[in-house]
Write an enzyme that holds these catalytic residues in place. Sequence first.
Site, PDB file in Angstrom:
ATOM      1  N   ASP A  10       0.854  -1.185   0.000  1.00 35.24           N
ATOM      2  CA  ASP A  10       0.000   0.000   0.000  1.00 35.24           C
ATOM      3  C   ASP A  10       0.897   1.245   0.000  1.00 35.24           C
ATOM      4  O   ASP A  10       1.657   1.478   0.946  1.00 35.24           O
ATOM      5  CB  ASP A  10      -0.858  -0.060   1.274  1.00 35.24           C
ATOM      6  CG  ASP A  10      -1.753   1.146   1.442  1.00 35.24           C
ATOM      7  OD1 ASP A  10      -1.668   2.103   0.634  1.00 35.24           O
ATOM      8  OD2 ASP A  10      -2.541   1.132   2.403  1.00 35.24           O
ATOM      9  N   ILE A  11       0.791   2.055  -1.023  1.00 34.98           N
ATOM     10  CA  ILE A  11       1.697   3.203  -1.181  1.00 34.98           C
ATOM     11  C   ILE A  11       1.516   4.237  -0.068  1.00 34.98           C
ATOM     12  O   ILE A  11       2.435   5.012   0.201  1.00 34.98           O
ATOM     13  CB  ILE A  11       1.518   3.845  -2.579  1.00 34.98           C
ATOM     14  CG1 ILE A  11       2.736   4.710  -2.938  1.00 34.98           C
ATOM     15  CG2 ILE A  11       0.213   4.632  -2.675  1.00 34.98           C
ATOM     16  CD1 ILE A  11       2.776   5.124  -4.391  1.00 34.98           C
ATOM     17  N   ASN A  24      -6.945  12.078 -11.124  1.00 34.41           N
ATOM     18  CA  ASN A  24      -7.653  12.450 -12.357  1.00 34.41           C
ATOM     19  C   ASN A  24      -7.497  13.959 -12.542  1.00 34.41           C
ATOM     20  O   ASN A  24      -6.977  14.649 -11.666  1.00 34.41           O
ATOM     21  CB  ASN A  24      -9.125  12.014 -12.297  1.00 34.41           C
ATOM     22  CG  ASN A  24      -9.821  12.586 -11.090  1.00 34.41           C
ATOM     23  OD1 ASN A  24      -9.889  13.803 -10.925  1.00 34.41           O
ATOM     24  ND2 ASN A  24     -10.323  11.728 -10.217  1.00 34.41           N
ATOM     25  N   GLY A  32      -9.797   4.008  -6.221  1.00 37.64           N
ATOM     26  CA  GLY A  32      -8.494   3.356  -6.338  1.00 37.64           C
ATOM     27  C   GLY A  32      -7.442   3.971  -5.426  1.00 37.64           C
ATOM     28  O   GLY A  32      -7.713   4.327  -4.277  1.00 37.64           O
ATOM     29  N   VAL A  33      -6.248   4.125  -5.957  1.00 41.04           N
ATOM     30  CA  VAL A  33      -5.138   4.615  -5.144  1.00 41.04           C
ATOM     31  C   VAL A  33      -5.376   6.066  -4.716  1.00 41.04           C
ATOM     32  O   VAL A  33      -4.970   6.490  -3.617  1.00 41.04           O
ATOM     33  CB  VAL A  33      -3.792   4.420  -5.889  1.00 41.04           C
ATOM     34  CG1 VAL A  33      -3.647   5.337  -7.081  1.00 41.04           C
ATOM     35  CG2 VAL A  33      -2.623   4.558  -4.942  1.00 41.04           C
ATOM     36  N   ASP A  34      -6.053   6.830  -5.547  1.00 41.32           N
ATOM     37  CA  ASP A  34      -6.387   8.229  -5.238  1.00 41.32           C
ATOM     38  C   ASP A  34      -7.227   8.294  -3.949  1.00 41.32           C
ATOM     39  O   ASP A  34      -6.917   9.063  -3.017  1.00 41.32           O
ATOM     40  CB  ASP A  34      -7.158   8.789  -6.444  1.00 41.32           C
ATOM     41  CG  ASP A  34      -7.289  10.299  -6.441  1.00 41.32           C
ATOM     42  OD1 ASP A  34      -6.749  10.942  -5.540  1.00 41.32           O
ATOM     43  OD2 ASP A  34      -7.944  10.824  -7.364  1.00 41.32           O
ATOM     44  N   SER A 121      -2.291   4.328 -14.251  1.00 36.30           N
ATOM     45  CA  SER A 121      -3.201   3.944 -15.364  1.00 36.30           C
ATOM     46  C   SER A 121      -3.581   2.462 -15.384  1.00 36.30           C
ATOM     47  O   SER A 121      -4.340   2.049 -16.267  1.00 36.30           O
ATOM     48  CB  SER A 121      -2.633   4.312 -16.741  1.00 36.30           C
ATOM     49  OG  SER A 121      -2.757   5.701 -16.971  1.00 36.30           O
ATOM     50  N   GLY A 123      -5.332   0.676 -13.240  1.00 35.73           N
ATOM     51  CA  GLY A 123      -6.597   0.317 -12.598  1.00 35.73           C
ATOM     52  C   GLY A 123      -7.743   0.620 -13.534  1.00 35.73           C
ATOM     53  O   GLY A 123      -7.817   0.074 -14.640  1.00 35.73           O
ATOM     54  N   VAL A 124      -8.630   1.524 -13.132  1.00 38.92           N
ATOM     55  CA  VAL A 124      -9.799   1.836 -13.964  1.00 38.92           C
ATOM     56  C   VAL A 124      -9.411   2.429 -15.326  1.00 38.92           C
ATOM     57  O   VAL A 124     -10.201   2.374 -16.261  1.00 38.92           O
ATOM     58  CB  VAL A 124     -10.802   2.781 -13.264  1.00 38.92           C
ATOM     59  CG1 VAL A 124     -11.475   2.094 -12.101  1.00 38.92           C
ATOM     60  CG2 VAL A 124     -10.157   4.070 -12.816  1.00 38.92           C
TER      61      VAL A 124
HETATM   62  P1  ADP Z   1      -5.817   4.713 -12.692  1.00 40.58           P
HETATM   63  O1  ADP Z   1      -7.076   5.539 -12.708  1.00 40.58           O
HETATM   64  O2  ADP Z   1      -4.579   5.528 -13.018  1.00 40.58           O
HETATM   65  O3  ADP Z   1      -5.928   3.445 -13.459  1.00 40.58           O
HETATM   66  P2  ADP Z   1      -6.246   3.310 -10.128  1.00 40.58           P
HETATM   67  O4  ADP Z   1      -6.186   3.894  -8.771  1.00 40.58           O
HETATM   68  O5  ADP Z   1      -7.569   2.791 -10.609  1.00 40.58           O
HETATM   69  O6  ADP Z   1      -5.627   4.408 -11.115  1.00 40.58           O
HETATM   70  O7  ADP Z   1      -5.195   2.119 -10.236  1.00 40.58           O
HETATM   71  C1  ADP Z   1      -3.815   2.302 -10.351  1.00 40.58           C
HETATM   72  C2  ADP Z   1      -3.104   1.143  -9.655  1.00 40.58           C
HETATM   73  O8  ADP Z   1      -3.052   1.418  -8.252  1.00 40.58           O
HETATM   74  C3  ADP Z   1      -3.803  -0.223  -9.797  1.00 40.58           C
HETATM   75  O9  ADP Z   1      -2.805  -1.209 -10.044  1.00 40.58           O
HETATM   76  C4  ADP Z   1      -4.433  -0.424  -8.411  1.00 40.58           C
HETATM   77  O10 ADP Z   1      -4.545  -1.800  -8.079  1.00 40.58           O
HETATM   78  C5  ADP Z   1      -3.384   0.234  -7.538  1.00 40.58           C
HETATM   79  N1  ADP Z   1      -3.774   0.619  -6.163  1.00 40.58           N
HETATM   80  C6  ADP Z   1      -5.004   0.798  -5.610  1.00 40.58           C
HETATM   81  N2  ADP Z   1      -4.880   1.153  -4.314  1.00 40.58           N
HETATM   82  C7  ADP Z   1      -3.538   1.207  -4.041  1.00 40.58           C
HETATM   83  C8  ADP Z   1      -2.751   1.501  -2.881  1.00 40.58           C
HETATM   84  N3  ADP Z   1      -3.327   1.832  -1.714  1.00 40.58           N
HETATM   85  N4  ADP Z   1      -1.385   1.450  -2.983  1.00 40.58           N
HETATM   86  C9  ADP Z   1      -0.789   1.132  -4.157  1.00 40.58           C
HETATM   87  N5  ADP Z   1      -1.461   0.843  -5.282  1.00 40.58           N
HETATM   88  C10 ADP Z   1      -2.821   0.876  -5.230  1.00 40.58           C
END
Ligand code: ADP
Length: 170
Positions: A10-11, A24, A32-34, A121, A123-124
Site C-alpha cells: 500500500d503506497i 484524475n 483506487g489509489v487516489d 493507469s 486500474g480503472v
Molecule cells: P488509474 O485511474 O490511473 O488506473 P487506479 O487507482 O484505478 O488508477 O489504479 C492504479 C493502480 O493502483 C492499480 O494497479 C491499483 O490496483 C493500484 N492501487 C489501488 N490502491 C492502491 C494503494 N493503496 N497502494 C498502491 N497501489 C494501489
Amino acid sequence: MADTRLVVGDITTAEVDAIVNAANERMLGGGGVDGAIHRAAGPDLLAECRKVPAVNGIRCPTGEARITGAGNLPARYVIHTVGPVYHQVSHPAALLASAYRNSLQLALDNACRSIAFPAISCGVFGYPLEAAAKVALETCAARDYESLNIVFYLFDETTYSAWHRSLSTR
Ligand code: ADP
C-alpha cells in the site's frame, strides 16, 4: 541507472520524500489509489488540492504533474499525476511516459531523494500491465533521475509480476 525497487504493498505507508498519486484531471480525489491516499492523508490534502489553479475544473491535464503537501502521510509530498485512459487516446505510451517524467522532475525540483510510484493507469484507466511496466521502468531508468531512489508500490501479485519480468529483462 537510478536505484529502482519493487514491493507489493500500500503506497500510503511508503516512507519516502514523495509519493505519486494516480489522480484524475480535477484532482479532488477519486477511487483506487487516489481514494486510498486521500483517506490516509486526511482533509488537509484535499484542501491543498483545491488551491491548485484550475482551468475549466482541470488542475492537472493528462501527462502532467502537480505537487502538494502530504497531510498525515509519512511522505513529505504528494505528486499528483494523471495517466492516460488507455482506450481513449491514440498515443497512450507517450502520455504515460510523460506522467512518469513530469513526476520525477517535480521530485528533483523539490529536492526529493526518494519517490514511490503506484502502477499509474493500470486500474480503472485500463492500461495493459506488461506494456505499462515497460514504459514505467524505461522512463525511470533515464540518467536524469539517477540521483533518486525509486520504489514501485504494486498492489497485487499480478502487477508485481509484470514489473518484475520487465525489470529482469532490461
Ligand atoms: P488509474 O485511474 O490511473 O488506473 P487506479 O487507482 O484505478 O488508477 O489504479 C492504479 C493502480 O493502483 C492499480 O494497479 C491499483 O490496483 C493500484 N492501487 C489501488 N490502491 C492502491 C494503494 N493503496 N497502494 C498502491 N497501489 C494501489
